[in-house]
Design an enzyme around this catalytic site. Structure first.
Site, PDB file in Angstrom:
ATOM      1  N   GLY A   1      -2.671  -4.517  -4.624  1.00  0.00           N
ATOM      2  CA  GLY A   1      -1.304  -5.019  -4.745  1.00  0.00           C
ATOM      3  C   GLY A   1      -0.511  -4.213  -5.763  1.00  0.00           C
ATOM      4  O   GLY A   1      -1.083  -3.476  -6.581  1.00  0.00           O
ATOM      5  N   CYS A   2       0.798  -4.349  -5.723  1.00  0.00           N
ATOM      6  CA  CYS A   2       1.652  -3.551  -6.602  1.00  0.00           C
ATOM      7  C   CYS A   2       1.472  -3.952  -8.068  1.00  0.00           C
ATOM      8  O   CYS A   2       1.223  -3.102  -8.930  1.00  0.00           O
ATOM      9  CB  CYS A   2       3.119  -3.679  -6.178  1.00  0.00           C
ATOM     10  N   TYR A   3       1.581  -5.247  -8.370  1.00  0.00           N
ATOM     11  CA  TYR A   3       1.397  -5.676  -9.759  1.00  0.00           C
ATOM     12  C   TYR A   3      -0.018  -5.355 -10.255  1.00  0.00           C
ATOM     13  O   TYR A   3      -0.179  -4.844 -11.377  1.00  0.00           O
ATOM     14  CB  TYR A   3       1.651  -7.178  -9.906  1.00  0.00           C
TER      15      TYR A   3
END
Lengths: 344, 344, 344, 344
Positions: free
Chosen positions: A147-149
């Site tokens: 995921g990005c975070y």
């Protein structure tokens, strides 16, 4: 080599198109969509005005014949059923959704509020955080792209967690993201007049990336405990900043800390550890596959401050997916990803 | 009543002009500037195109005769010498700078890196955080108006600190501000093409508002220890959000927490505690004197998350200064400040 | 082939670095600066954190030996003296300034308010509007790269002017630009809090790009007369839109108009004429070398509306400069420029 | 006096609430909505967190009893049937929609693509462009409030059109608006990631405000002919700029032009004609009821350039509606509207 993209009308999918245009080995053979079959890509995205592509029907058998690898840039809840079909038909898959990231039973239901995919595929999926798990990626044919975070956060945290420098239960992550992270679906939150000149926190203590971060940290220090993570929307299109706070077990120095990071990332093309006293801004990686990290140690509080920035659509999605594809197909990890940030 | 403004060409000063235009009792009699004497205000600020005001010379004796109260919206380092002169000439003063906020010897030098003003005036200055110290303001003729970050942060923290619910040394404040907080002086950081579509952290673990926050918290719990505070610039003009993390001594509930805040602010016009599950966005107070607070408690980590937002130029500067002036002059605190946020 | 960049610390210069990084033939050998000699590029631009480049001293003789071609991304008024020195030392030069664009005597003084460069060099400079003058570029060793507004405007206007469809004196150009066009020098106009959530017109009827537009149009129709041109700043970093209005001599149709444009640009890789009814937005070319054009004809007023958009730093500066360099060095015009717009 | 607002959940409606909060005579008695009956206003708009208002059911008879005047901030196509019912029940109405502005038969169908309201009400509606038609407003009980673009454009054009200085068929209006003008309904155009760092033209030569502008200009010069008008969206929330171009019949001077404007608006509180050489930016009227105008004359082209800016939600909607209400109810036009622009 020929690749296909499922979900090409989302921001992750269209970023794959952008990045693959400049790739020296991969060629986009086809783009697929269940909902917008036979629609022209340029109707959806006029910036691709010179493209003649039609969105094609998803047919796993056919895809296995025509392409060497599939990127699924589909929303959570779609990949759960689509990806197993693709794999069973013999496709190599890089999945950008969150559907195959959480390994522990019950976690996907709890944090995503949906029914998980088949256990077999969850077990098989390799978590493709390239800087730390590239050996596993090499052996795999099915990658679950981080995921990005978590990408920004884990790249920032792993060096000190791995060295067991951090007190259990002391990690707090205050994350900020631009609006492209919220996707292309319309919502009041993402309505221009509502979020311009504005910032807001969301999913307070409930974001589905929390267990992904914890699960990965536990591979490096299983005593690290729970983390506090809260995401904010800031009025910009691209970019994520994770500001990370953690208490160290033993007093340290900024120089010692810096050495830990330099050593951790000395062989990594895409992680740039900034000199002491310098902290990265999100625009300094915009459009690129870089993750830039700045660090500080505060004697007053015995805490480290770690600032990690990425472009959420590149290192946080399409760029890292291509890195995984490169490794999986036997290419050098950085193939086709050496472009610079767009600044200003 | 007649008031004067020194430093009317900064953003704090011009916001005083805006807010005082609608005040039913105070009237701006004159605006002063040392550097831009005899210049027309409307040349500096064309949005005041229908004003004929000239910037006047600073003359403390003259000012004491012509106005009832002076706002000094001067930068740190200027007020140290100017304010004592004004007071000695008999003026009531509301000082918006940071020059008279830090009471403990050595702290101003350490955090501002400048020579402090005379000890006598530092001792005399009343710290005008209206919701908590209005009784002291009533007795005073010289107010040191709180900083923008401390206002948002302290209004968010005091209720739980006062109840001694918070573990010492556990407070972390991740603050975000719009660019007007950086003032009107030109800098690369505030150059549009550099900070648009960008966000950055600055003064990491070194911001001069840290001791102001700690000093005030210690009045409510002297064991609370040091805080970690880091400010970020986000691409918007107005607004501050303090996202505050703190570990509670004993497990609590969201409802209990909510009661603490409702009780703390039940008589306060300008603090709006949001219902559980709702968190304020900065734009929801933009242009207004409100401070909105949202709270959560996370059982997994035993931490509270407190989100506090203000308009940095209103509640964080000119609005709170007028509240202080109202109280000091015997008016109701909210006089002339009842305007709504500008939304969208 | 080796190239050098003079003025690498401006936005045009740093965009050349970005685009040349991906060029298959050109390699940046050195970057030069008179004012910041021996400074590290990454200090000026942290997004180039992994670069070790130093800004080198300008030495025309030395440069002629070490590089095949020089880009001068210097401000107007600097190129007037620098470029002749470079050429005399034997360098091929692509000059991005406005110093060698205006051929008619007296015009540079009048519109730029400065002393022009030597007439010999003004005469020799080839105006490198690639789509229309590539044959001249092939023969040249010194290119004057077109201005950003003229590029968008001329690509939009030339097809109908060339066909002599436009009434003399009827052309009005309302242009809008993002702030990167204002450069990196600090100014109140470009101060974030002043221009965010704001738009303004500037240099009303006085912009130095007016004579550049007229001079070039006159090459296609010497009766076209004067144009009205006014530029505006809009709160975004990149992008120019020219909205062009002109009265046609004889009533036409949208379809006829469309054919004129399709024919004019059928061999042009970088001009994309949009289907009737569709108009380009600036972001749809952002980061790319495309110029997108949308057209309409209004029977009520007998006017055409032409909308032309570019990225001011790419097609309006560095991208077009590289196109010129490609042609001049015998490469295909589009070499290294095929990257897609960054969207969103 | 008590007023009611229908359509309080749109941006026009909520801006009426903001402005009326500070009005010394009008008091909002009730807010109405057909679609969101019984919903709390603060749920829709958390910036009104301290309000307890419920959205009430629309009942014309009941409304006539409980309030003195109704503002209808309803979308075009709703007012056509709602307003006649309100008037028949005896209500005074200020309608903010476009439904009763176009007097000539067939025009509403043609430009709005909808069925018009009853002819009787169209005839009765007074077009409330306050600076020019306040005498008619005084006599009226039903006001059709001007559109946002027409307000900025007409205030800019009328002085020269009235003096018959302008050549027929020569007027071109290039208008730019912030996104709040597009309303609160979700759309891809208004999705943050699509319009941030972007600008686009829309409804090219087709906007429904064209006939409104022409109809009003014809009241001052019936030979003025058709105008060209094109609107653009720029990435900001509030603000409209009309850049207007027109050829003068006889050569004039800037000074002469200036006198025409000064004279035209010398008694108008809310129109500020800027000194020659100065042009207004949109932010310089943001949040206020001002319309600022800058003018130039270009001898080369014999054209005037007129720049007119307003806040689309204030002078372009709610503010002008309150001006109309003031006049209609016998108050001074500027009552409650004297607040300053919010700058920065």
């Amino acid at each position: 080599m020929k690749v296909g993209i499922v979900g090409a009308t989302g921001y992750g999918g269209v970023e794959l198109i952008r990045l693959l245009e400049g790739h020296p080995v991969f060629q986009v053979e086809a783009v697929y969509s269940s909902s917008k079959e036979q629609k022209e890509v340029r109707e959806e995205y006029p910036h691709l005005a010179h493209y003649n592509w039609l969105l094609e029907k998803i047919d796993p058998e056919e895809m296995a014949k025509s392409v060497d690898l599939i990127f699924t840039a589909t929303p959570s809840g779609i990949s759960t059923t689509l990806v197993p079909q693709l794999i069973e038909a013999g496709n190599r898959v890089i999945d950008l959704s969150g559907d195959f990231r959480l390994k522990e039973e019950g976690m996907y239901e709890k944090w995503y509020g949906k029914t998980p995919g088949p256990k077999k595929y969850i077990d098989e999926a390799t978590y493709g955080l390239v800087e730390w798990f590239s050996e596993e990626v090499k052996e795999s044919t099915f990658i679950s792209n981080p995921g990005c975070y978590p990408t920004a956060t884990l790249l920032g945290l792993i060096p000190v967690v791995k060295e067991r420098m951090i007190q259990p239960h002391s990690i707090i992550i205050d994350a900020k993201s631009g609006l492209s992270g919220a996707g292309r679906s319309l919502s009041r939150t993402a309505h221009y007049a509502e979020i311009n000149e504005n910032m807001k926190i969301y999913k307070v203590n409930k974001h589905q990336h929390i267990p992904e971060i914890e699960q990965t940290l536990h591979r490096f220090d299983d005593n690290i405990g729970h983390v506090t993570f809260n995401p904010h929307l800031v009025p910009m299109t691209r970019g994520i900043m994770s500001t990370i706070y953690a208490t160290v077990k033993d007093a340290t120095t900024r120089e010692e800390l810096y050495d830990v990071y330099k050593k951790a990332y000395e062989g990594s093309t895409f992680v740039r550890v900034r000199p002491l006293g310098e902290f990265p801004a999100t625009k300094e990686v915009s459009g690129s596959n870089y993750c830039d990290i700045g660090i500080d140690y505060d004697e007053r509080t015995n805490r480290v401050t770690i600032v990690s920035v990425i472009d959420n659509l590149v290192k946080g999605a399409a760029g890292q997916a291509i890195e995984n594809a490169n490794i999986l197909m036997g290419l050098k990890a950085e193939t086709g990803l050496g472009f610079l940030p767009m600044y200003p």
